[in-house]
Motif scaffolding. Structure first.
Motif, PDB file in Angstrom:
ATOM      1  N   VAL A  85     -13.103  15.272  22.310  1.00 48.07           N
ATOM      2  CA  VAL A  85     -13.729  15.355  23.627  1.00 48.07           C
ATOM      3  C   VAL A  85     -13.805  16.820  24.041  1.00 48.07           C
ATOM      4  CG1 VAL A  85     -13.695  14.556  26.010  1.00 48.07           C
ATOM      5  CG2 VAL A  85     -12.729  13.104  24.216  1.00 48.07           C
ATOM      6  N   ASP A  86     -15.013  17.293  24.254  1.00 49.49           N
ATOM      7  CA  ASP A  86     -15.260  18.658  24.718  1.00 49.49           C
ATOM      8  C   ASP A  86     -15.227  18.621  26.234  1.00 49.49           C
ATOM      9  OD1 ASP A  86     -16.372  21.138  25.482  1.00 49.49           O
ATOM     10  OD2 ASP A  86     -17.623  21.206  23.681  1.00 49.49           O
ATOM     11  N   ILE A  87     -14.189  19.215  26.828  1.00 48.73           N
ATOM     12  CA  ILE A  87     -13.984  19.115  28.274  1.00 48.73           C
ATOM     13  C   ILE A  87     -14.562  20.299  29.043  1.00 48.73           C
ATOM     14  CG2 ILE A  87     -11.966  17.633  27.967  1.00 48.73           C
ATOM     15  CD1 ILE A  87     -10.240  20.108  28.753  1.00 48.73           C
ATOM     16  N   ARG A  88     -15.361  21.134  28.371  1.00 47.78           N
ATOM     17  CA  ARG A  88     -15.987  22.267  29.055  1.00 47.78           C
ATOM     18  C   ARG A  88     -17.066  21.788  30.012  1.00 47.78           C
ATOM     19  NH1 ARG A  88     -18.433  25.689  24.614  1.00 47.78           N
ATOM     20  NH2 ARG A  88     -18.888  23.620  23.798  1.00 47.78           N
ATOM     21  N   GLU A  89     -17.623  22.699  30.758  1.00 44.66           N
ATOM     22  CA  GLU A  89     -18.709  22.418  31.698  1.00 44.66           C
ATOM     23  C   GLU A  89     -20.050  22.398  30.961  1.00 44.66           C
ATOM     24  OE1 GLU A  89     -18.385  21.653  34.994  1.00 44.66           O
ATOM     25  OE2 GLU A  89     -16.229  21.678  34.582  1.00 44.66           O
ATOM     26  N   HIS A 139      -2.089   6.695  23.738  1.00 39.78           N
ATOM     27  CA  HIS A 139      -2.838   7.273  22.619  1.00 39.78           C
ATOM     28  C   HIS A 139      -2.262   8.633  22.267  1.00 39.78           C
ATOM     29  CE1 HIS A 139      -6.232   4.435  22.373  1.00 39.78           C
ATOM     30  NE2 HIS A 139      -5.948   4.229  23.644  1.00 39.78           N
ATOM     31  N   PRO A 140      -2.231   8.978  20.984  1.00 39.42           N
ATOM     32  CA  PRO A 140      -1.844  10.339  20.608  1.00 39.42           C
ATOM     33  C   PRO A 140      -2.838  11.334  21.198  1.00 39.42           C
ATOM     34  CG  PRO A 140      -1.883   8.896  18.688  1.00 39.42           C
ATOM     35  CD  PRO A 140      -2.518   8.136  19.825  1.00 39.42           C
ATOM     36  N   VAL A 141      -2.341  12.432  21.757  1.00 41.08           N
ATOM     37  CA  VAL A 141      -3.194  13.449  22.362  1.00 41.08           C
ATOM     38  C   VAL A 141      -2.993  14.760  21.613  1.00 41.08           C
ATOM     39  CG1 VAL A 141      -3.777  14.704  24.470  1.00 41.08           C
ATOM     40  CG2 VAL A 141      -3.039  12.313  24.611  1.00 41.08           C
ATOM     41  N   VAL A 142      -4.104  15.367  21.224  1.00 43.67           N
ATOM     42  CA  VAL A 142      -4.078  16.618  20.471  1.00 43.67           C
ATOM     43  C   VAL A 142      -4.812  17.681  21.267  1.00 43.67           C
ATOM     44  CG1 VAL A 142      -4.782  17.768  18.334  1.00 43.67           C
ATOM     45  CG2 VAL A 142      -4.055  15.368  18.279  1.00 43.67           C
ATOM     46  N   ALA A 155      -4.373  17.993  28.283  1.00 44.63           N
ATOM     47  CA  ALA A 155      -3.633  17.195  27.306  1.00 44.63           C
ATOM     48  C   ALA A 155      -2.288  16.743  27.868  1.00 44.63           C
ATOM     49  CB  ALA A 155      -3.438  17.989  26.015  1.00 44.63           C
ATOM     50  N   ALA A 156      -1.599  17.627  28.562  1.00 48.51           N
ATOM     51  CA  ALA A 156      -0.305  17.259  29.144  1.00 48.51           C
ATOM     52  C   ALA A 156      -0.467  16.160  30.189  1.00 48.51           C
ATOM     53  CB  ALA A 156       0.354  18.489  29.760  1.00 48.51           C
ATOM     54  N   ALA A 157      -1.482  16.275  31.037  1.00 44.17           N
ATOM     55  CA  ALA A 157      -1.714  15.273  32.078  1.00 44.17           C
ATOM     56  C   ALA A 157      -2.144  13.936  31.472  1.00 44.17           C
ATOM     57  CB  ALA A 157      -2.758  15.777  33.066  1.00 44.17           C
ATOM     58  N   ILE A 162      -6.822  11.254  20.635  1.00 43.64           N
ATOM     59  CA  ILE A 162      -7.780  11.961  21.482  1.00 43.64           C
ATOM     60  C   ILE A 162      -7.561  13.449  21.239  1.00 43.64           C
ATOM     61  CG2 ILE A 162      -8.547  12.411  23.842  1.00 43.64           C
ATOM     62  CD1 ILE A 162      -7.027   9.768  24.610  1.00 43.64           C
ATOM     63  N   ALA A 163      -8.574  14.147  20.753  1.00 42.31           N
ATOM     64  CA  ALA A 163      -8.490  15.590  20.523  1.00 42.31           C
ATOM     65  C   ALA A 163      -9.317  16.297  21.587  1.00 42.31           C
ATOM     66  CB  ALA A 163      -8.997  15.949  19.132  1.00 42.31           C
ATOM     67  N   LEU A 164      -8.677  17.160  22.379  1.00 38.21           N
ATOM     68  CA  LEU A 164      -9.347  17.866  23.472  1.00 38.21           C
ATOM     69  C   LEU A 164      -9.649  19.299  23.080  1.00 38.21           C
ATOM     70  CD1 LEU A 164      -7.083  16.680  26.408  1.00 38.21           C
ATOM     71  CD2 LEU A 164      -9.228  15.684  25.629  1.00 38.21           C
ATOM     72  N   ILE A 165     -10.872  19.731  23.397  1.00 38.78           N
ATOM     73  CA  ILE A 165     -11.257  21.116  23.114  1.00 38.78           C
ATOM     74  C   ILE A 165     -11.966  21.689  24.336  1.00 38.78           C
ATOM     75  CG2 ILE A 165     -13.448  20.464  22.014  1.00 38.78           C
ATOM     76  CD1 ILE A 165     -12.876  22.874  20.051  1.00 38.78           C
ATOM     77  N   CYS A 166     -11.683  22.967  24.612  1.00 37.13           N
ATOM     78  CA  CYS A 166     -12.364  23.687  25.689  1.00 37.13           C
ATOM     79  C   CYS A 166     -12.796  25.041  25.133  1.00 37.13           C
ATOM     80  CB  CYS A 166     -11.460  23.823  26.919  1.00 37.13           C
ATOM     81  SG  CYS A 166     -10.015  24.871  26.671  1.00 37.13           S
ATOM     82  N   ARG A 167     -13.020  26.016  25.981  1.00 33.56           N
ATOM     83  CA  ARG A 167     -13.481  27.328  25.518  1.00 33.56           C
ATOM     84  C   ARG A 167     -12.364  28.113  24.850  1.00 33.56           C
ATOM     85  NH1 ARG A 167     -13.487  32.295  27.992  1.00 33.56           N
ATOM     86  NH2 ARG A 167     -12.816  31.316  29.903  1.00 33.56           N
ATOM     87  N   SER A 168     -11.214  28.237  25.532  1.00 33.92           N
ATOM     88  CA  SER A 168     -10.146  29.093  25.012  1.00 33.92           C
ATOM     89  C   SER A 168      -8.852  28.351  24.690  1.00 33.92           C
ATOM     90  CB  SER A 168      -9.822  30.187  26.035  1.00 33.92           C
ATOM     91  OG  SER A 168      -9.236  29.599  27.190  1.00 33.92           O
TER      92      SER A 168
END
Length: 132
Positions: free
Chosen positions: A42-46, A107-110, A98-100, A84-90
């Motif tokens: 999941v790309d969480i950027r704007e 689910h495993p969170v990465v 991810a912590a929240a 669930i793998a989270l990615i943003c800009r930096s």
């Protein structure tokens, strides 16, 4: 492409068993480790960031606002136990998100360390955003 899919499968198999409810794994994979495989990336950027720099081809594009609305949006798409793998800009937003999220799901969170910026510095060229 086949090599990319195999690489992600290996990463997910290594990461998923170690992740437990309420915990976050931090991962610094190469871009090919994030394309395909078992994890929901999941790309969480704007949207402006997706448009400006591009996206990972199989990523779900969902700007992060809060953990509850995030899980409500992706929950119906998740398979039982799917990472669930989270990615943003930096990597800063994805670490906080991810912590929240980990505190609210089984689910495993990465957290993808270094985000898209690191992947691009390593030579990855994202795909154009299909919905921007």
């Amino acid at each position: 492409m086949k090599r990319l899919l195999m690489a992600l499968s290996a990463v997910v198999q290594v990461v998923a068993p170690a992740a437990q409810a309420g915990s976050v794994n931090t991962l610094s994979p190469a871009a090919q480790d994030l394309v395909g495989g078992e994890a929901m990336v999941v790309d969480i950027r704007e949207p402006s960031e997706w448009r400006d720099t591009g996206v990972l081809p199989n990523a779900v594009l969902l700007p992060y606002r809060d953990a509850d609305s995030f899980l409500a949006a992706i929950g119906p798409q998740l398979k039982p136990g799917q990472p669930i793998a989270l990615i943003c800009r930096s990597g800063r937003r994805s670490a906080a998100a991810a912590a929240a999220i980990a505190a609210r799901t089984d689910h495993p969170v990465v957290d993808v360390a270094g985000g898209m910026g690191r992947l691009m510095r390593e030579g990855y060229r994202p795909s154009p955003c299909p919905s921007c």
